[in-house]
Scaffold this motif. Structure first.
Motif, PDB file in Angstrom:
ATOM      1  N   THR A 258     -32.217 -25.847   3.447  1.00  0.00           N
ATOM      2  CA  THR A 258     -32.833 -26.642   4.520  1.00  0.00           C
ATOM      3  C   THR A 258     -32.700 -26.037   5.913  1.00  0.00           C
ATOM      4  N   SER A 259     -31.878 -25.009   6.074  1.00  0.00           N
ATOM      5  CA  SER A 259     -31.520 -24.410   7.371  1.00  0.00           C
ATOM      6  C   SER A 259     -30.594 -25.289   8.209  1.00  0.00           C
ATOM      7  N   VAL A 260     -30.138 -26.405   7.672  1.00  0.00           N
ATOM      8  CA  VAL A 260     -29.302 -27.341   8.411  1.00  0.00           C
ATOM      9  C   VAL A 260     -27.853 -26.855   8.458  1.00  0.00           C
ATOM     10  N   ARG A 261     -27.304 -26.886   9.671  1.00  0.00           N
ATOM     11  CA  ARG A 261     -25.884 -26.598   9.887  1.00  0.00           C
ATOM     12  C   ARG A 261     -25.194 -27.706  10.687  1.00  0.00           C
ATOM     13  N   SER A 262     -25.980 -28.552  11.338  1.00  0.00           N
ATOM     14  CA  SER A 262     -25.424 -29.599  12.207  1.00  0.00           C
ATOM     15  C   SER A 262     -25.045 -30.820  11.372  1.00  0.00           C
ATOM     16  N   VAL A 263     -23.815 -30.786  10.846  1.00  0.00           N
ATOM     17  CA  VAL A 263     -23.371 -31.866   9.972  1.00  0.00           C
ATOM     18  C   VAL A 263     -21.913 -32.212  10.216  1.00  0.00           C
ATOM     19  N   GLU A 264     -21.566 -33.425   9.829  1.00  0.00           N
ATOM     20  CA  GLU A 264     -20.181 -33.882   9.784  1.00  0.00           C
ATOM     21  C   GLU A 264     -19.948 -34.440   8.393  1.00  0.00           C
ATOM     22  N   LYS A 265     -18.818 -34.084   7.802  1.00  0.00           N
ATOM     23  CA  LYS A 265     -18.489 -34.600   6.469  1.00  0.00           C
ATOM     24  C   LYS A 265     -18.066 -36.057   6.589  1.00  0.00           C
ATOM     25  N   LEU A 266     -18.700 -36.918   5.792  1.00  0.00           N
ATOM     26  CA  LEU A 266     -18.374 -38.336   5.774  1.00  0.00           C
ATOM     27  C   LEU A 266     -17.490 -38.702   4.590  1.00  0.00           C
ATOM     28  N   ALA A 267     -17.817 -38.157   3.409  1.00  0.00           N
ATOM     29  CA  ALA A 267     -17.082 -38.534   2.196  1.00  0.00           C
ATOM     30  C   ALA A 267     -17.447 -37.584   1.068  1.00  0.00           C
ATOM     31  N   GLU A 268     -16.671 -37.677  -0.001  1.00  0.00           N
ATOM     32  CA  GLU A 268     -17.021 -36.997  -1.235  1.00  0.00           C
ATOM     33  C   GLU A 268     -16.622 -37.894  -2.391  1.00  0.00           C
TER      34      GLU A 268
ATOM     35  N   TRP B 268     -31.987 -22.050 -16.622  1.00  0.00           N
ATOM     36  CA  TRP B 268     -30.774 -21.272 -16.374  1.00  0.00           C
ATOM     37  C   TRP B 268     -30.548 -20.232 -17.480  1.00  0.00           C
ATOM     38  N   LYS B 269     -31.649 -19.669 -17.976  1.00  0.00           N
ATOM     39  CA  LYS B 269     -31.610 -18.629 -19.023  1.00  0.00           C
ATOM     40  C   LYS B 269     -30.870 -19.098 -20.278  1.00  0.00           C
ATOM     41  N   GLY B 270     -30.876 -20.399 -20.517  1.00  0.00           N
ATOM     42  CA  GLY B 270     -30.277 -20.943 -21.722  1.00  0.00           C
ATOM     43  C   GLY B 270     -28.761 -20.948 -21.739  1.00  0.00           C
ATOM     44  N   ARG B 271     -28.117 -20.725 -20.588  1.00  0.00           N
ATOM     45  CA  ARG B 271     -26.649 -20.617 -20.550  1.00  0.00           C
ATOM     46  C   ARG B 271     -25.911 -21.931 -20.382  1.00  0.00           C
ATOM     47  N   TYR B 272     -26.614 -22.995 -19.963  1.00  0.00           N
ATOM     48  CA  TYR B 272     -25.948 -24.257 -19.663  1.00  0.00           C
ATOM     49  C   TYR B 272     -26.687 -25.432 -20.290  1.00  0.00           C
ATOM     50  N   ARG B 273     -25.960 -26.495 -20.587  1.00  0.00           N
ATOM     51  CA  ARG B 273     -26.581 -27.712 -21.116  1.00  0.00           C
ATOM     52  C   ARG B 273     -26.883 -28.705 -19.998  1.00  0.00           C
ATOM     53  N   GLY B 274     -26.348 -28.458 -18.816  1.00  0.00           N
ATOM     54  CA  GLY B 274     -26.549 -29.349 -17.680  1.00  0.00           C
ATOM     55  C   GLY B 274     -25.666 -28.911 -16.532  1.00  0.00           C
ATOM     56  N   GLN B 275     -25.386 -29.853 -15.646  1.00  0.00           N
ATOM     57  CA  GLN B 275     -24.557 -29.549 -14.493  1.00  0.00           C
ATOM     58  C   GLN B 275     -23.398 -30.532 -14.380  1.00  0.00           C
ATOM     59  N   ARG B 276     -22.296 -30.040 -13.824  1.00  0.00           N
ATOM     60  CA  ARG B 276     -21.193 -30.895 -13.367  1.00  0.00           C
ATOM     61  C   ARG B 276     -21.170 -30.711 -11.854  1.00  0.00           C
ATOM     62  N   GLN B 277     -21.319 -31.828 -11.144  1.00  0.00           N
ATOM     63  CA  GLN B 277     -21.546 -31.764  -9.707  1.00  0.00           C
ATOM     64  C   GLN B 277     -20.472 -32.513  -8.921  1.00  0.00           C
ATOM     65  N   LYS B 278     -20.062 -31.915  -7.809  1.00  0.00           N
ATOM     66  CA  LYS B 278     -19.210 -32.564  -6.812  1.00  0.00           C
ATOM     67  C   LYS B 278     -20.146 -32.976  -5.678  1.00  0.00           C
ATOM     68  N   TRP B 279     -20.197 -34.275  -5.379  1.00  0.00           N
ATOM     69  CA  TRP B 279     -21.135 -34.798  -4.383  1.00  0.00           C
ATOM     70  C   TRP B 279     -20.447 -35.096  -3.053  1.00  0.00           C
ATOM     71  N   PHE B 280     -21.148 -34.724  -1.975  1.00  0.00           N
ATOM     72  CA  PHE B 280     -20.680 -34.931  -0.603  1.00  0.00           C
ATOM     73  C   PHE B 280     -21.706 -35.742   0.179  1.00  0.00           C
ATOM     74  N   ALA B 281     -21.220 -36.620   1.048  1.00  0.00           N
ATOM     75  CA  ALA B 281     -22.070 -37.324   2.013  1.00  0.00           C
ATOM     76  C   ALA B 281     -21.835 -36.685   3.371  1.00  0.00           C
ATOM     77  N   LEU B 282     -22.920 -36.300   4.034  1.00  0.00           N
ATOM     78  CA  LEU B 282     -22.835 -35.650   5.341  1.00  0.00           C
ATOM     79  C   LEU B 282     -23.707 -36.396   6.341  1.00  0.00           C
ATOM     80  N   ARG B 283     -23.207 -36.507   7.555  1.00  0.00           N
ATOM     81  CA  ARG B 283     -24.003 -37.061   8.658  1.00  0.00           C
ATOM     82  C   ARG B 283     -24.746 -35.904   9.305  1.00  0.00           C
ATOM     83  N   PHE B 284     -26.063 -36.025   9.421  1.00  0.00           N
ATOM     84  CA  PHE B 284     -26.868 -35.012  10.100  1.00  0.00           C
ATOM     85  C   PHE B 284     -26.773 -35.282  11.593  1.00  0.00           C
TER      86      PHE B 284
END
Length: 168
Positions: free
Chosen positions: A67-77, A95-111
């Motif tokens: 997104t080109s965004v850098r102006s953020v503050e971390k709110l939570a994860e 993903w070239k057949g290497r994965y069955r899905g994703q395990r994700q760490k989610w963050f909330a950021l204030r723009f």
């Protein structure tokens, strides 16, 4: 070839970018074999974590690369890792057949920037291909209905965890 059930999850981060009005950034995917209709092509920024990379650093990098965004503050994860399985019908091609899905760490950021900072067509970091072809701000409650169905439980959890941060 590895059986679908034995494939690992790709380690990734997800970013819920919330503006000052409590709306969330969503981008219209540029493509992907898992997208089967025009309704479910929207998603929040997300991407892979490099080996040895801290997830918070990965989240900031992925956000900038998409997104080109850098102006953020971390709110939570979200403390838990959220997972989804990609449909078996596309697992061998994604993903070239290497994965069955994703395990994700989610963050909330204030723009904290202005909309002029957002550039999905020529994102930062030398990303060779744009992830999104357009973007908009959306009420958080609408997010699960805009994502491909197999990612919906993850988005429902993200909305549940971060709704109060958006002021909804």
């Amino acid at each position: 070839m590895t059986r679908y059930e034995d494939l690992p999850y790709r380690t990734c981060v997800g970013i819920t970018l919330i503006n000052s009005e409590g709306l969330v950034f969503i981008g219209r995917r540029a493509g992907g074999i898992e997208h089967v209709d025009d309704t479910h092509v929207w998603q929040m920024p997300q991407g892979g974590v490099d080996p040895g990379e801290d997830t918070w650093e990965a989240a900031k990098r992925e956000l900038y690369e998409e997104t080109s965004v850098r102006s953020v503050e971390k709110l939570a994860e979200i403390g838990d890792w959220l997972t989804y399985d990609i449909p078996r019908t596309v697992a061998g091609r994604a993903w070239k057949g290497r994965y069955r899905g994703q395990r994700q760490k989610w963050f909330a950021l204030r723009f904290t920037g202005t909309d002029a900072e957002i550039d999905v067509e020529r994102p930062g970091g030398g990303h060779h291909k744009a992830e999104f072809i357009s973007w908009r701000w959306e009420p958080m409650k609408n997010l699960p209905s805009l994502i491909v169905p197999f990612k919906r439980p993850v988005y429902e959890r993200v909305v549940k965890e971060f709704t109060t941060l958006a002021g909804s």
